[in-house]
Design a protein around this motif. Structure first.
Motif, mmCIF file in Angstrom:
data_model
loop_
_atom_site.group_PDB
_atom_site.id
_atom_site.type_symbol
_atom_site.label_atom_id
_atom_site.label_comp_id
_atom_site.label_asym_id
_atom_site.label_seq_id
_atom_site.Cartn_x
_atom_site.Cartn_y
_atom_site.Cartn_z
ATOM 1 N N ASP A 90 0.820 -1.220 0.000
ATOM 2 C CA ASP A 90 0.000 0.000 0.000
ATOM 3 C C ASP A 90 0.854 1.272 0.000
ATOM 4 O OD1 ASP A 90 -2.228 -1.542 0.059
ATOM 5 O OD2 ASP A 90 -2.673 -1.236 2.182
ATOM 6 N N SER A 91 2.095 1.156 0.473
ATOM 7 C CA SER A 91 2.944 2.346 0.544
ATOM 8 C C SER A 91 3.469 2.760 -0.836
ATOM 9 C CB SER A 91 4.120 2.116 1.520
ATOM 10 O OG SER A 91 5.051 1.213 0.964
ATOM 11 N N CYS A 92 3.118 1.993 -1.859
ATOM 12 C CA CYS A 92 3.608 2.318 -3.206
ATOM 13 C C CYS A 92 2.487 2.228 -4.235
ATOM 14 C CB CYS A 92 4.758 1.355 -3.554
ATOM 15 S SG CYS A 92 5.600 1.756 -5.082
ATOM 16 N N PRO A 93 1.647 3.271 -4.317
ATOM 17 C CA PRO A 93 0.598 3.252 -5.352
ATOM 18 C C PRO A 93 1.227 3.366 -6.747
ATOM 19 C CG PRO A 93 0.223 4.987 -3.680
ATOM 20 C CD PRO A 93 1.614 4.479 -3.480
ATOM 21 N N ALA A 94 0.609 2.671 -7.703
ATOM 22 C CA ALA A 94 1.191 2.609 -9.057
ATOM 23 C C ALA A 94 1.354 3.998 -9.685
ATOM 24 C CB ALA A 94 0.326 1.712 -9.936
ATOM 25 N N GLU A 95 0.356 4.859 -9.492
ATOM 26 C CA GLU A 95 0.425 6.195 -10.104
ATOM 27 C C GLU A 95 1.640 6.980 -9.579
ATOM 28 O OE1 GLU A 95 -1.053 7.698 -12.604
ATOM 29 O OE2 GLU A 95 -1.870 5.685 -12.905
ATOM 30 N N ALA A 96 1.868 6.856 -8.252
ATOM 31 C CA ALA A 96 2.989 7.576 -7.634
ATOM 32 C C ALA A 96 4.319 7.005 -8.124
ATOM 33 C CB ALA A 96 2.889 7.489 -6.116
ATOM 34 N N LEU A 97 4.391 5.699 -8.274
ATOM 35 C CA LEU A 97 5.633 5.096 -8.771
ATOM 36 C C LEU A 97 5.889 5.543 -10.216
ATOM 37 C CD1 LEU A 97 8.063 3.153 -8.334
ATOM 38 C CD2 LEU A 97 6.670 1.370 -9.378
ATOM 39 N N LYS A 98 4.826 5.586 -10.989
ATOM 40 C CA LYS A 98 4.947 5.993 -12.399
ATOM 41 C C LYS A 98 5.560 7.398 -12.474
ATOM 42 C CE LYS A 98 2.113 5.876 -16.576
ATOM 43 N NZ LYS A 98 1.869 7.236 -17.015
ATOM 44 N N ALA A 99 5.051 8.301 -11.636
ATOM 45 C CA ALA A 99 5.563 9.677 -11.624
ATOM 46 C C ALA A 99 7.033 9.696 -11.192
ATOM 47 C CB ALA A 99 4.717 10.529 -10.671
ATOM 48 N N PHE A 100 7.373 8.876 -10.213
ATOM 49 C CA PHE A 100 8.752 8.802 -9.707
ATOM 50 C C PHE A 100 9.700 8.286 -10.807
ATOM 51 C CE2 PHE A 100 12.088 6.642 -7.092
ATOM 52 C CZ PHE A 100 12.456 7.712 -6.289
ATOM 53 N N VAL A 101 9.239 7.263 -11.524
ATOM 54 C CA VAL A 101 10.070 6.694 -12.607
ATOM 55 C C VAL A 101 10.256 7.736 -13.714
ATOM 56 C CG1 VAL A 101 10.147 4.897 -14.396
ATOM 57 C CG2 VAL A 101 9.420 4.304 -12.068
ATOM 58 N N GLU A 102 9.200 8.452 -14.016
ATOM 59 C CA GLU A 102 9.290 9.484 -15.073
ATOM 60 C C GLU A 102 10.214 10.629 -14.651
ATOM 61 O OE1 GLU A 102 4.962 8.503 -17.040
ATOM 62 O OE2 GLU A 102 5.181 10.356 -15.874
ATOM 63 N N ALA A 103 10.250 10.873 -13.355
ATOM 64 C CA ALA A 103 11.126 11.953 -12.858
ATOM 65 C C ALA A 103 12.599 11.521 -12.828
ATOM 66 C CB ALA A 103 10.674 12.364 -11.451
ATOM 67 N N HIS A 104 12.837 10.208 -12.966
ATOM 68 C CA HIS A 104 14.217 9.689 -12.935
ATOM 69 C C HIS A 104 14.452 8.809 -14.161
ATOM 70 C CE1 HIS A 104 13.248 10.634 -8.705
ATOM 71 N NE2 HIS A 104 14.496 11.053 -8.681
ATOM 72 N N PRO A 105 14.510 9.421 -15.340
ATOM 73 C CA PRO A 105 14.656 8.605 -16.555
ATOM 74 C C PRO A 105 15.985 7.848 -16.582
ATOM 75 C CG PRO A 105 14.814 10.972 -17.032
ATOM 76 C CD PRO A 105 14.463 10.853 -15.596
ATOM 77 N N GLY A 106 15.980 6.756 -17.329
ATOM 78 C CA GLY A 106 17.227 5.992 -17.496
ATOM 79 C C GLY A 106 17.482 5.004 -16.373
#
Ligand code: 13P
Ligand code: SF4
Length: 314
Positions: A90-106
């Motif tokens: 629960d501490s890692c919602p998919a939408e939030a992870l998606k944003a985090f991944v997009e903020a850290h490309p590569g």
């Protein structure tokens, strides 16, 4: 309902329906005793991949049921209580992870199995605590990695591998509960005892521990160790298997901060009861379902984990 009746009916229904009952070590004793297979998260996924049963009754938490369903889309996967979630997942919602991944490309995304199917669909490779180090090490030393959601496991892997993976800031409410003060007092009371801990525990518990390992790793360790006493910092259901394998050794559950609660029992895992196992097998509900598009994307990183584990004999 009477326990004897439940055991008899579960036995009958399982045969009649060609069902297999799989249980995590965190399940209550009655469920462990009725299960065809008991394992940690990796072993449950491996078992799902090879079962010939038509129905899997997954006695564990929701993400374990989802993992089994993704691996076996044509089978019916039942879970005794659909509300059995996981504070870490629960501490890692998919939408939030998606944003985090997009903020850290590569970055390569490595996710702990304790995540929703939607998070796995955003992941390059899934790990469990049994295979995390080997899987992280299967990438080049300079690989840029996002690891989530457990910050304690991530920190521990970083310390073992010398990497600086970018960590998601999540944790498990059970493994973060252990009291340093009370554990230090227990070590004084049992000076011969080894302190053993799951890597989801906080860093100061890990640093104090004589051995750190996954559920399966801890169980194997107590069998192989010369020690006769162990203070065990993980969910207390694991002590059932430890005592079964080593009847002459002493296992002391590590105490949580708040001694008035059974906080070293996972409240989600303990939502499952023998009666609910019987009812879900009888009525074939609640059933785990996963959106087909998400399942397709989530299968790849799970299969990758199973492949790397097989190559490492895990
Ligand atoms: P393992 O079964 O992989 O050791 O994980 C522990 C856990 O917290 C499961 O929810
Ligand atoms: Fe999730 Fe923690 Fe329970 Fe495991 S013990 S299922 S990580 S809440």
């Amino acid at each position: 309902m009477e326990k004897a009746f439940l055991i008899q009916e579960i036995g009958r229904l399982r045969k009649e329906k060609n069902a297999v009952i799989m249980a995590h070590y965190y399940q209550e004793r009655d469920i462990q005793e009725v299960a065809d297979f008991i394992g940690d998260s990796l072993a449950l996924a491996q078992q799902a991949a090879k079962t010939r049963a038509d129905i899997i009754v997954l006695c564990g938490v929701h993400f374990m049921g989802e993992t089994a369903k993704i691996i076996c889309p044509d089978k019916k996967v039942l879970i005794p209580d659909l509300k059995a979630g996981c504070s870490l997942a629960d501490s890692c919602p998919a939408e939030a992870l998606k944003a985090f991944v997009e903020a850290h490309p590569g970055h390569t995304v490595i996710s702990y199995v304790n995540t929703s199917a939607a998070v796995k669909a955003l992941t390059d490779v899934v790990v469990t605590s049994t295979n995390a180090v080997q899987i992280v090490n299967s990438f080049p030393k300079d690989e840029k990695i996002i690891f989530g959601p457990d910050r304690n496991l991530g920190n521990y892997i970083n310390s073992l591998t010398g990497r600086q993976m970018l960590l998601w800031n999540g944790a498990c409410h059970v493994h973060e509960q252990f009291s340093l003060e009370k554990i230090v007092a227990l070590k004084k009371q049992y000076p011969q005892a080894e302190l053993i801990a799951h890597p989801e525990c906080k860093q100061y518990i890990i640093e104090l521990s004589d051995f750190v390992g996954s559920t399966a790793g801890l169980i194997k360790h107590v069998q192989n160790s010369q020690s006769q006493q162990f203070i065990v910092a993980t969910e207390s259901g694991v002590l059932i298997e430890m005592q079964r394998r080593c009847p002459d050794k002493q296992f002391i559950p590590a105490p949580p901060e708040d001694s008035s609660c059974a906080c070293n029992e996972c409240s989600y895992m303990r939502m499952n009861t023998l009666e609910k196992v019987y009812l879900c097998l009888r009525d074939e509900t609640p059933e785990i379902t996963v959106d087909a598009g998400i399942a397709k994307k989530a299968l790849r990183p799970i299969e990758r984990m199973l492949d790397i584990s097989a190559k490492n004999n895990l």
